[in-house]
Design a protein around this motif. Sequence first.
Motif, PDB file in Angstrom:
ATOM      1  N   GLU A  10       0.835  -1.204   0.000  1.00 12.52           N
ATOM      2  CA  GLU A  10       0.000   0.000   0.000  1.00 12.52           C
ATOM      3  C   GLU A  10       0.871   1.256   0.000  1.00 12.52           C
ATOM      4  O   GLU A  10       1.834   1.361   0.756  1.00 12.52           O
ATOM      5  N   ASP A  11       0.556   2.199  -0.862  1.00 12.95           N
ATOM      6  CA  ASP A  11       1.218   3.507  -0.934  1.00 12.95           C
ATOM      7  C   ASP A  11       2.670   3.451  -1.420  1.00 12.95           C
ATOM      8  O   ASP A  11       3.417   4.410  -1.230  1.00 12.95           O
ATOM      9  N   VAL A  12       3.093   2.335  -2.010  1.00 15.92           N
ATOM     10  CA  VAL A  12       4.455   2.206  -2.529  1.00 15.92           C
ATOM     11  C   VAL A  12       4.370   1.782  -3.998  1.00 15.92           C
ATOM     12  O   VAL A  12       3.656   0.840  -4.340  1.00 15.92           O
ATOM     13  N   HIS A 118       8.988   4.177  -4.593  1.00 14.38           N
ATOM     14  CA  HIS A 118       8.727   5.493  -4.009  1.00 14.38           C
ATOM     15  C   HIS A 118       7.304   5.516  -3.495  1.00 14.38           C
ATOM     16  O   HIS A 118       6.461   4.718  -3.925  1.00 14.38           O
ATOM     17  N   GLY A 119       7.067   6.400  -2.562  1.00 12.79           N
ATOM     18  CA  GLY A 119       5.718   6.499  -2.031  1.00 12.79           C
ATOM     19  C   GLY A 119       5.695   7.116  -0.652  1.00 12.79           C
ATOM     20  O   GLY A 119       6.550   7.924  -0.288  1.00 12.79           O
ATOM     21  N   THR A 120       4.701   6.678   0.109  1.00  7.03           N
ATOM     22  CA  THR A 120       4.474   7.184   1.456  1.00  7.03           C
ATOM     23  C   THR A 120       5.045   6.201   2.464  1.00  7.03           C
ATOM     24  O   THR A 120       4.844   4.992   2.326  1.00  7.03           O
ATOM     25  N   VAL A 121       5.730   6.697   3.456  1.00 14.34           N
ATOM     26  CA  VAL A 121       6.253   5.861   4.531  1.00 14.34           C
ATOM     27  C   VAL A 121       5.059   5.273   5.282  1.00 14.34           C
ATOM     28  O   VAL A 121       4.127   5.988   5.640  1.00 14.34           O
ATOM     29  N   HIS A 122       5.072   3.964   5.499  1.00 13.47           N
ATOM     30  CA  HIS A 122       3.932   3.288   6.120  1.00 13.47           C
ATOM     31  C   HIS A 122       4.258   2.700   7.493  1.00 13.47           C
ATOM     32  O   HIS A 122       3.521   1.880   8.006  1.00 13.47           O
ATOM     33  N   TRP A 123       5.358   3.122   8.089  1.00 11.35           N
ATOM     34  CA  TRP A 123       5.726   2.590   9.384  1.00 11.35           C
ATOM     35  C   TRP A 123       5.920   3.725  10.388  1.00 11.35           C
ATOM     36  O   TRP A 123       6.094   4.865  10.012  1.00 11.35           O
ATOM     37  N   ARG A 130       7.360  11.169   2.742  1.00 14.07           N
ATOM     38  CA  ARG A 130       7.489  10.512   1.436  1.00 14.07           C
ATOM     39  C   ARG A 130       8.932  10.018   1.290  1.00 14.07           C
ATOM     40  O   ARG A 130       9.833  10.525   1.963  1.00 14.07           O
ATOM     41  N   PHE A 131       9.133   9.043   0.404  1.00 13.01           N
ATOM     42  CA  PHE A 131      10.481   8.533   0.188  1.00 13.01           C
ATOM     43  C   PHE A 131      10.670   8.133  -1.269  1.00 13.01           C
ATOM     44  O   PHE A 131       9.718   7.877  -2.003  1.00 13.01           O
ATOM     45  N   GLU A 132      11.951   8.072  -1.656  1.00 10.95           N
ATOM     46  CA  GLU A 132      12.371   7.519  -2.936  1.00 10.95           C
ATOM     47  C   GLU A 132      13.591   6.659  -2.650  1.00 10.95           C
ATOM     48  O   GLU A 132      14.527   7.113  -1.990  1.00 10.95           O
ATOM     49  N   LEU A 133      13.566   5.403  -3.124  1.00  8.55           N
ATOM     50  CA  LEU A 133      14.633   4.449  -2.853  1.00  8.55           C
ATOM     51  C   LEU A 133      15.141   3.885  -4.179  1.00  8.55           C
ATOM     52  O   LEU A 133      14.353   3.500  -5.033  1.00  8.55           O
ATOM     53  N   VAL A 153      16.063   8.564   0.053  1.00 10.84           N
ATOM     54  CA  VAL A 153      15.882   9.959   0.455  1.00 10.84           C
ATOM     55  C   VAL A 153      14.452  10.125   0.953  1.00 10.84           C
ATOM     56  O   VAL A 153      13.530   9.469   0.455  1.00 10.84           O
ATOM     57  N   TYR A 154      14.298  10.994   1.932  1.00 14.05           N
ATOM     58  CA  TYR A 154      12.996  11.245   2.564  1.00 14.05           C
ATOM     59  C   TYR A 154      12.712  12.735   2.526  1.00 14.05           C
ATOM     60  O   TYR A 154      13.628  13.556   2.512  1.00 14.05           O
ATOM     61  N   TRP A 155      11.435  13.065   2.575  1.00 11.13           N
ATOM     62  CA  TRP A 155      11.023  14.465   2.692  1.00 11.13           C
ATOM     63  C   TRP A 155       9.601  14.491   3.254  1.00 11.13           C
ATOM     64  O   TRP A 155       8.866  13.515   3.178  1.00 11.13           O
ATOM     65  N   LEU A 156       9.255  15.625   3.841  1.00  6.62           N
ATOM     66  CA  LEU A 156       7.914  15.813   4.379  1.00  6.62           C
ATOM     67  C   LEU A 156       6.949  16.108   3.241  1.00  6.62           C
ATOM     68  O   LEU A 156       7.253  16.891   2.349  1.00  6.62           O
TER      69      LEU A 156
END
Length: 160
Positions: A10-12, A118-123, A130-133, A153-156
């Motif tokens: 979900e969200d990734v 990439h997507g929304t952090v779910h933990w 948000r993140f991109e890996l 990388v992460y960002w709000l």
Amino acid sequence: MDDDGYIPHEDVVLDIEVRLESPRLISLHDLWRGKCREGRLPARRDFDPPEMKDVLGAIFLTEYVPEQDDFRYTLIGTEIVKWVGVDNTGRMVGELFGDHGRSFYRLVRTSRKPARIHGTVHWRDKRHVRFELLALPLADDGESVDRIMGATVYWLESFT
């Protein structure tokens, strides 16, 4: 499970075309591509930390553990630890992210190609992050993927 073996979460979003947005990840991807020679994958020893200084804190490294068909984190950068809130060095991908996480790393290993999620952090109640890996296959022998190096990388998330 998708046809490629990746189990979505979900969200990734999985991106096997590696359409990166982060300049830092683009730089790491370019570095990795420059170390691929004649169809052979680079090894861990081909990378020197000073040449990755702009992304070093976001780097992670996993090693493949064939007995478990899983991956162990052997290095997790300080930026990742800051965003995640814990240092998961030494822990298994499957233990942390379940089948969907393990399937992503298996995809990179078996395809021998980079991949992006990439997507929304779910933990840890961080759905506002948000993140991109980017995950990059490495092979000591140039052929069989035994490690995966990457960066996150992460960002709000913007609420505008």
